[in-house]
Write an enzyme that holds these catalytic residues in place. Structure first.
Site, mmCIF file in Angstrom:
data_model
loop_
_atom_site.group_PDB
_atom_site.id
_atom_site.type_symbol
_atom_site.label_atom_id
_atom_site.label_comp_id
_atom_site.label_asym_id
_atom_site.label_seq_id
_atom_site.Cartn_x
_atom_site.Cartn_y
_atom_site.Cartn_z
ATOM 1 N N ASP A 1 28.745 23.699 -0.034
ATOM 2 C CA ASP A 1 27.932 24.630 -0.802
ATOM 3 C C ASP A 1 26.545 24.023 -0.992
ATOM 4 O OD1 ASP A 1 27.505 26.984 -2.144
ATOM 5 O OD2 ASP A 1 28.205 26.217 -4.067
ATOM 6 N N TYR B 1 22.285 24.676 -2.240
ATOM 7 C CA TYR B 1 21.614 24.895 -3.538
ATOM 8 C C TYR B 1 20.179 25.246 -3.177
ATOM 9 C CZ TYR B 1 20.854 23.253 -8.465
ATOM 10 O OH TYR B 1 20.598 23.122 -9.808
ATOM 11 N N HIS C 1 16.835 29.535 -8.447
ATOM 12 C CA HIS C 1 18.127 29.180 -9.059
ATOM 13 C C HIS C 1 18.138 27.721 -9.508
ATOM 14 C CE1 HIS C 1 22.425 28.876 -9.780
ATOM 15 N NE2 HIS C 1 22.486 27.863 -8.938
ATOM 16 N N ARG D 1 19.351 20.507 -17.949
ATOM 17 C CA ARG D 1 18.606 19.284 -18.247
ATOM 18 C C ARG D 1 17.287 19.653 -18.921
ATOM 19 N NH1 ARG D 1 20.404 19.123 -13.193
ATOM 20 N NH2 ARG D 1 18.394 19.865 -12.432
ATOM 21 N N GLU E 1 28.583 33.224 -8.599
ATOM 22 C CA GLU E 1 27.360 32.883 -7.882
ATOM 23 C C GLU E 1 27.300 33.765 -6.643
ATOM 24 O OE1 GLU E 1 26.940 28.546 -7.415
ATOM 25 O OE2 GLU E 1 26.165 28.559 -9.468
ATOM 26 N N GLU F 1 26.264 34.422 -3.137
ATOM 27 C CA GLU F 1 25.855 33.534 -2.049
ATOM 28 C C GLU F 1 26.096 34.184 -0.693
ATOM 29 O OE1 GLU F 1 27.057 29.498 -2.301
ATOM 30 O OE2 GLU F 1 27.075 29.466 -4.502
ATOM 31 N N ASP G 1 30.967 32.290 -5.382
ATOM 32 C CA ASP G 1 31.346 30.934 -5.777
ATOM 33 C C ASP G 1 31.573 30.928 -7.289
ATOM 34 O OD1 ASP G 1 31.701 28.172 -5.627
ATOM 35 O OD2 ASP G 1 29.576 27.794 -6.010
ATOM 36 N N ARG H 1 31.133 27.461 -16.242
ATOM 37 C CA ARG H 1 29.946 26.672 -16.626
ATOM 38 C C ARG H 1 30.243 25.610 -17.667
ATOM 39 N NH1 ARG H 1 26.943 27.620 -12.283
ATOM 40 N NH2 ARG H 1 26.631 29.854 -11.962
ATOM 41 N N GLN I 1 32.013 22.774 -15.845
ATOM 42 C CA GLN I 1 31.023 22.148 -14.959
ATOM 43 C C GLN I 1 30.030 21.263 -15.735
ATOM 44 O OE1 GLN I 1 28.728 25.124 -12.859
ATOM 45 N NE2 GLN I 1 27.403 23.635 -11.844
ATOM 46 N N TYR J 1 30.084 17.186 -14.553
ATOM 47 C CA TYR J 1 29.345 17.087 -13.288
ATOM 48 C C TYR J 1 28.532 15.815 -13.085
ATOM 49 C CZ TYR J 1 24.476 18.065 -14.568
ATOM 50 O OH TYR J 1 23.208 17.969 -15.051
ATOM 51 N N LYS K 1 34.346 24.533 -10.228
ATOM 52 C CA LYS K 1 34.179 25.375 -9.041
ATOM 53 C C LYS K 1 35.475 25.521 -8.247
ATOM 54 C CE LYS K 1 29.491 25.399 -8.970
ATOM 55 N NZ LYS K 1 28.655 26.582 -8.744
ATOM 56 N N THR L 1 37.003 30.448 -4.666
ATOM 57 C CA THR L 1 35.776 30.902 -4.021
ATOM 58 C C THR L 1 36.183 32.105 -3.176
ATOM 59 O OG1 THR L 1 35.056 28.595 -3.848
ATOM 60 C CG2 THR L 1 33.866 30.210 -2.507
ATOM 61 N N THR M 1 23.596 29.832 -4.870
ATOM 62 C CA THR M 1 23.227 31.081 -5.541
ATOM 63 C C THR M 1 21.872 31.572 -5.077
ATOM 64 O OG1 THR M 1 24.352 30.224 -7.463
ATOM 65 C CG2 THR M 1 22.976 32.166 -7.797
ATOM 66 N N GLU N 1 22.121 32.753 -15.440
ATOM 67 C CA GLU N 1 20.686 33.001 -15.345
ATOM 68 C C GLU N 1 20.329 34.373 -15.924
ATOM 69 O OE1 GLU N 1 21.155 31.796 -11.012
ATOM 70 O OE2 GLU N 1 18.991 31.548 -11.286
#
Lengths: 378, 378
Positions: free
Chosen positions: A97, A99, A104, A113, A170, A172, A204, A208, A211, A215, A224, A228, A315, A329
């Site tokens: 996967d 990114y 995104h 963060r 997600e 994708e 996907d 959250r 995760q 992570y 995840k 999927t 995503t 989002e």
């Protein structure tokens, strides 16, 4: 012709009542029974893998044969789509996967963060990616059991264990490898079409809360790996030849192994629907890294490809708020709930919710991938 | 009896000149030809997967049969080990790599994130892990081409591309899943022995420069995916029954789904040798998380298991400097080179270097996994 005319002809795996799963091609609202029509046992397999392993020249040849049969009215065994059951189109070897959407990655960076720059220093130098769980890639329509796991909400001292409260999707696009490569031999951007058989849609699913806690430092894992979902029809690259566009300007200029001479951006229109209401329309053309660049990066270290390798774009989120490809989002981490037509609001997914992702370029449809949330197991 | 007596009897896949790969059992310096001896086509397969899929009761039954045959002197087809070729023992479905040594995680944290606490907040609450690339898991003896990739040494403004300068190993123990599980159904710690068939040695080759630049925020990718080497013999859990020990004290107490009633720590002695010289002796008993806890965590979200799933412990490093399971730890990021008997020194691996990992419990040997570094492709 419902997005599945002669210019599309995607491949899948179907069965008729009492019959074994085998390879078919969608044509309008019918499925062409390839093994019966072409009398070729390659297509009697319950997956596309044997055909995909035969390589680009053979894919072109079969596409021409099928076009000839369907346009010339020659003998073809066709089944009404409504009478067949669709299965996983191929056996997934490795699942990677990426990114690759700048919007995104920026949005997630801001939420996960908040105290540092949203885009990390490596992001514009390489297509960031990681391996997912191929054993839990499931066909469209499979019920998604709400996953359970460790969560540590802000302000709570230690983690607890329970059903995810922040279950998300997600949106994708997936790329399916047909032709394998040898260990130790990178695949350059120019060899993309020699190795990639076709394109599909991927959901996907993401928990959250699980995760966010798990992570660091090795990346997403249980947030995840529970499921999927994959769309049933693999659209051949040939059907998307005119959908090709350049990626957005890449600055700084990528290192030479990531430069592509021919553009492999794709001008696909995607849509995310919740319980029948479209909540977002992510534009694939906004993706920063192209699928040819992703493949070149994935193999730059000599990692080999196998028939059935699947890699997904990450995503797809466009610059405007109604183009975001995930609920985290769309609702800005749950702070701005979506209003639905029935008057209810939604932050993350609730039990019983049904999510459908669809996509197309012009009158070439990628079909759709759906899934409904089932309650957590007790 | 060289570590492969009647109390071991590990399974592998071998071929004799002109013969097809098939299942064998190592007994001393011989290989028991299982298909020929038991007249069972399960063992004529070129991988252990069909046998492993039959489940714990069948594994016990076959082990008893083999023990009877070899101890009773009944008719057995045996080949000298020197006359056979060894192959990949099983087809890898998904590959997960954990990070279960407190010493290793602490050492790496100090080197990769010198400005923050070495152990991240989640580490003592869950066995941190991620998915690796199953398509590049290779059998012992496969040459390892030095991987090429993006590197950004400290002080350099932007990344460059070239062969890894910090090529390393990770001494790990692998656990091989036989019995699958259903999607949505967690596997509790108590069901470990129902699902896990056996144990092997894993060398998780790592390009530290590629890894350091790429790994935020989605974890290791190309720094690991070029190759992972596997030992040829899968030692049945039954052979390690007396090697079982409690893990070190876990504080804080793990959440209930991670508590194990029966201990599945393993008192294995491992050794890392470079060009014939032993440079480290990592003690597996020091691992913080047990393999039963790893399995319960891996499936806690409902992720299903497939026959052939492989999960590895992560680098095994003990508390003393000569017990560290990677060169980045043994040489403290290259600052303290190792002195070799020929007078040379070593930080990371050089072309031509041969690495061997071996392991045992008492007189039950796990055999060894070896690999030699080949120069980067041009």
């Amino acid at each position: 012709m419902t997005g599945f005319g002669l210019n599309n002809l995607p491949y899948g795996v179907f069965s008729t009542p009492g019959g074994a799963p085998r390879v078919g091609v969608r044509f309008g609202d019918q499925v062409l029974d390839l093994a019966a029509t072409l009398d070729d046992s390659t297509f009697a397999a319950p997956s596309l893998n044997p055909f995909m392993a035969q390589g680009r020249a053979r894919w072109t040849e079969v596409r021409e044969q099928i076009t000839g049969i369907l346009s010339g009215g020659r003998r073809a065994v066709l089944h009404p789509l409504a009478d067949v059951r669709l299965h996983m189109p191929f056996e997934v070897a490795d699942y990677v996967d990426f990114y690759a959407s700048e919007e995104h990655a920026t949005n997630l960076g801001r939420m996960f963060r908040p105290d540092s720059a949203p885009l990390l220093p490596n992001w514009k130098h390489l297509p960031v990616g990681y391996h997912g769980r191929s054993g839990t890639v499931v066909p469209s329509g499979t019920g998604i059991v709400r996953p359970t796991g460790q969560r540590k909400p802000p302000g709570q001292e230690s983690p607890d264990f329970g059903p995810s409260r922040r279950l998300d999707v997600e949106v994708e696009v997936g790329f399916v490898v047909g032709t394998p490569s040898a260990l130790g031999e990178p695949v350059p951007t120019g060899a993309f079409a020699d190795h990639v058989f076709g394109v599909c849609l991927v959901n996907d699913w993401s928990a959250r809360d699980i995760q966010a806690w798990e992570y660091v430092p090795l990346g997403p894992f249980l947030g995840k790996s529970f499921a999927t979902s994959l769309s049933p029809w693999i659209v051949p690259l040939d059907a998307l030849a005119e959908a090709r566009v350049r990626t957005p300007t890449q600055d700084p200029r990528p290192l030479p192994y990531l430069v592509e001479d021919d553009p492999w951006g794709l001008d696909l229109s995607l849509a995310l629907a919740l319980n029948g209401t479209t909540v977002s329309r992510p534009p694939y053309a906004s993706m920063y890294w192209s699928p040819a660049q992703m493949l070149a990066h994935l193999t730059a270290n000599g990692a080999s490809l196998r028939t059935g390798d699947l890699y997904a774009s990450g995503t797809v989120s466009g610059p405007s708020p109604d183009q975001r490809g995930s609920f985290i989002e769309l609702t800005w981490s749950g702070q701005e709930p979506l209003k639905l037509p029935d008057g209810s609001t939604r932050t993350f997914l609730e039990d019983g919710d049904e999510v459908t992702i669809s996509g197309s370029w012009g009158d070439v449809s990628l079909g759709e991938v759906t899934g409904r949330i089932l309650p957590a197991r007790r």
